[in-house]
Design an enzyme around this catalytic site. Structure first.
Site, PDB file in Angstrom:
ATOM      1  N   ASP A 220       0.825  -1.211   0.000  1.00  0.00           N
ATOM      2  CA  ASP A 220       0.000   0.000   0.000  1.00  0.00           C
ATOM      3  C   ASP A 220       0.861   1.264   0.000  1.00  0.00           C
ATOM      4  O   ASP A 220       1.887   1.327   0.680  1.00  0.00           O
ATOM      5  CB  ASP A 220      -0.844  -0.031   1.293  1.00  0.00           C
ATOM      6  CG  ASP A 220      -1.847   1.099   1.393  1.00  0.00           C
ATOM      7  OD1 ASP A 220      -2.786   1.101   0.583  1.00  0.00           O
ATOM      8  OD2 ASP A 220      -1.695   1.964   2.266  1.00  0.00           O
ATOM      9  N   GLU A 284       1.211  -0.298  -4.995  1.00  0.00           N
ATOM     10  CA  GLU A 284       0.207   0.709  -5.334  1.00  0.00           C
ATOM     11  C   GLU A 284       0.921   2.060  -5.356  1.00  0.00           C
ATOM     12  O   GLU A 284       1.525   2.457  -4.359  1.00  0.00           O
ATOM     13  CB  GLU A 284      -0.897   0.744  -4.269  1.00  0.00           C
ATOM     14  CG  GLU A 284      -1.965   1.776  -4.618  1.00  0.00           C
ATOM     15  CD  GLU A 284      -2.558   2.505  -3.427  1.00  0.00           C
ATOM     16  OE1 GLU A 284      -3.700   2.966  -3.532  1.00  0.00           O
ATOM     17  OE2 GLU A 284      -1.872   2.617  -2.388  1.00  0.00           O
TER      18      GLU A 284
END
Ligand code: BGC
Length: 550
Positions: A220, A284
């Protein structure tokens, strides 16, 4: 049609390092994203859980995907619905227990589904014991595990950085008499990844889950891992004409994120994964330098395997320019990582609602977008409900849960509308997601698109998705071949996928009118279409796609 440009993997093998053979399970994989709160609620509290996921895996496996990606299910006060983690190595009681997680992994593996989980290293919850210790003293062992700074002489925050969600990126902590940095919510203090002990603690987290049998990580917010240690101000953003919704949008984020030391940490993370064999990592990466950073974070086969950005997730329309730009820029060429693509996820409004111009177009657009997604070179993420063609859920202001949506309403990215519950059985209360009112409302249009109704209809989006994924799996050229853009007048998009002894021609009419079309000379035949199967068409129907082989 004339071949315009070859944009990918010209020399197979060149970008592959010694630990990667090119035949890994994840190259060309389709990864189904599960947002645990909204997938299936088995314990009747209105929120999805791990047991619900395990029970629903037959549906996922029946699609013909290769893996699942689970958004966070770790211990969390749920201020950012799991992306604020209070214990990296345990399951939140709302979702179940570690034993439930082990059962989920065992069931997934029995169904031949790999399991990819989220890893959130940029920040923790303010309830994490590390933060409790860090805020308690200026001199404790974990004093520097977070980004702390003195106020300016006038008491204001140390610099001008703004948080992604809303307002300043600094919150005053009376216990330490200092400000702490949070790039997201105040309840998500940023870890100081410049600190070797913080890195070691995060790598231990990675090992914990790898030891439990997970097959990979979605990492993330990677470019938020490290900031400028001198805490210099961000400059104002150049005026690019785009609307500015949040204070964050007014800055160029050159200091609060994207520090050049981030790849060094990714290499350490990669070192951990390599000890476990064929595991997969995907970053990401958002923001103004996403493309350069996606390449940097996957560079040379020594960092992460793959990355995905937001070129399709936030696009307001699907036109040839958007696709050509995205695939040209993130091609997975020599030295770069393997591309990944997502059209929908838990942060972005669902693709059919962004790309369709009317309710009547939702169905055709969903098929067209799926065919395009699965013809691209790279891994494809399929977000829960995308296989049903769900439009963005409507959530009235009073039912909003997402702090970002609430703070910026009505000019929001609409994250709640992408997180409404999955409809399983049309005739049951709450479409079979739960026996009680779910945490977010079921959209009034979703029960008619429930899994059970679509199962019973061979012409449904669900059956279309299955046929499409079976087609993709049977075509090595689609899974691993190169992609060559072809010249075609807008609104037509055309490219070839070549490799592994195959050549496929992918043609899309992204416009609203039929386009006369001459099929290429040679022994081409229609292998897959968004419309009815048949022979080679001589006109491209509005919002349609075709794959030809020979
Ligand atoms: C996740 C978001 C989350 C944010 C902060 C992201 O990019 O996808 O859902 O709010 O990271 O952790």
């Amino acid at each position: 049609m004339i071949i315009e440009r070859q944009i990918a993997g010209a020399r197979p093998g060149l970008a592959v390092d010694l630990t990667r053979t090119g035949a890994e399970w994840w190259r060309g994989a389709v990864i189904y994203q599960i947002y645990p709160r909204s997938f299936r609620d088995l314990n009747g509290d209105g929120v999805g859980d791990l047991a619900g996921i395990t029970a629903g895996l037959d549906h996922v496996a029946s699609l013909g995907v290769d893996a699942i990606w689970l958004s966070p299910f770790f211990t969390s006060p749920m201020r950012d619905f799991g992306y604020d983690i209070a214990d990296f190595c345990d399951v939140d009681p709302l979702f179940g227990t570690l034993a439930d997680f082990d059962r989920l992994v065992a069931r997934a593996h029995a169904l031949k589904l790999k399991v990819v989980i989220d890893q959130v290293y940029s920040h923790t919850s303010d309830r994490h014991p590390w933060f409790a210790e860090s805020r308690s003293s200026l001199r404790g062992a974990k004093a520097d595990w977070y980004v702390w700074a003195d106020p300016k002489p006038d008491g204001s925050p140390p610099n001008n950085w703004q948080s992604v969600f809303h307002g300043p990126a600094w919150t005053w902590d009376a216990r330490r008499g200092q400000y702490y940095l949070h790039n997201f919510l105040p309840e998500q203090p940023d870890l100081n990844l410049h600190h070797p002990e913080v890195q070691a603690a995060l790598l231990a987290t990675a090992r914990f889950w790898l030891d439990r049998g997970v097959d990979g990580f979605r990492v993330d917010a990677v470019n938020f891992f490290m900031c400028d240690p001198l805490l210099r101000d961000n400059p104002p953003a150049p005026d690019d004409g785009r609307p500015k919704t949040r204070p964050f949008d007014f800055q160029s984020h050159v200091r609060n994120q994207s520090h050049p030391a981030i790849p060094g940490f990714l290499e350490r993370l990669r070192g951990v994964l390599d000890a476990y064999g064929d595991r997969f990592t995907v970053a990401e990466v958002g923001g103004e330098n996403a493309l350069a950073e996606m390449k940097d974070y996957t560079w040379g086969g020594r960092r992460l395997d793959s990355a995905y950005g937001f070129s399709f997730l936030y696009a307001s329309e699907l036109n040839p320019g958007v696709v050509r730009e995205a695939v040209s820029a993130w091609a997975g060429g020599a030295g770069e990582g393997w591309p990944s693509w997502a059209f929908s996820n838990h942060d972005a409004p669902r693709a059919p609602s962004r790309f369709a111009q009317s309710e009547a177009e939702l169905g055709p657009v969903a098929r067209l977008a799926s065919l395009l997604l699965f013809c691209l070179r790279g891994n494809a993420f399929l977000y829960q409900g995308e296989e049903l063609g769900l439009p963005q859920g409507e959530v009235p202001f009073e039912r909003l849960q997402d702090p970002e949506a609430i703070a910026n309403w009505p000019a929001t990215l609409g994250r709640d509308g992408a997180r409404t519950p999955l409809p399983w059985r049309a005739a049951e209360p709450f479409a079979g997601f739960s026996t009680v009112e779910p945490w977010l409302p079921m959209d009034r249009r979703h029960p008619a698109l429930a899994i059970d109704l679509q199962e019973a209809d061979p012409g449904s989006m669900l059956h279309f998705t299955r046929r499409l994924l079976a087609f993709r799996r049977s075509r090595p050229g689609l899974l691993r071949g190169e992609l060559r853009l072809l010249e075609a007048p807008a609104p037509v998009l055309a490219f070839e996928r070549c490799g592994e002894g195959e050549r496929l021609l992918c043609v899309f009419n992204l416009g609203r009118g039929a386009v006369a079309w001459t099929p290429p000379a040679g022994a081409w035949r229609l292998a897959f279409t968004t419309g009815a199967a048949g022979s080679l068409p001589h006109a491209l129907e509005p919002l349609s796609g075709y794959v030809l082989t020979r």
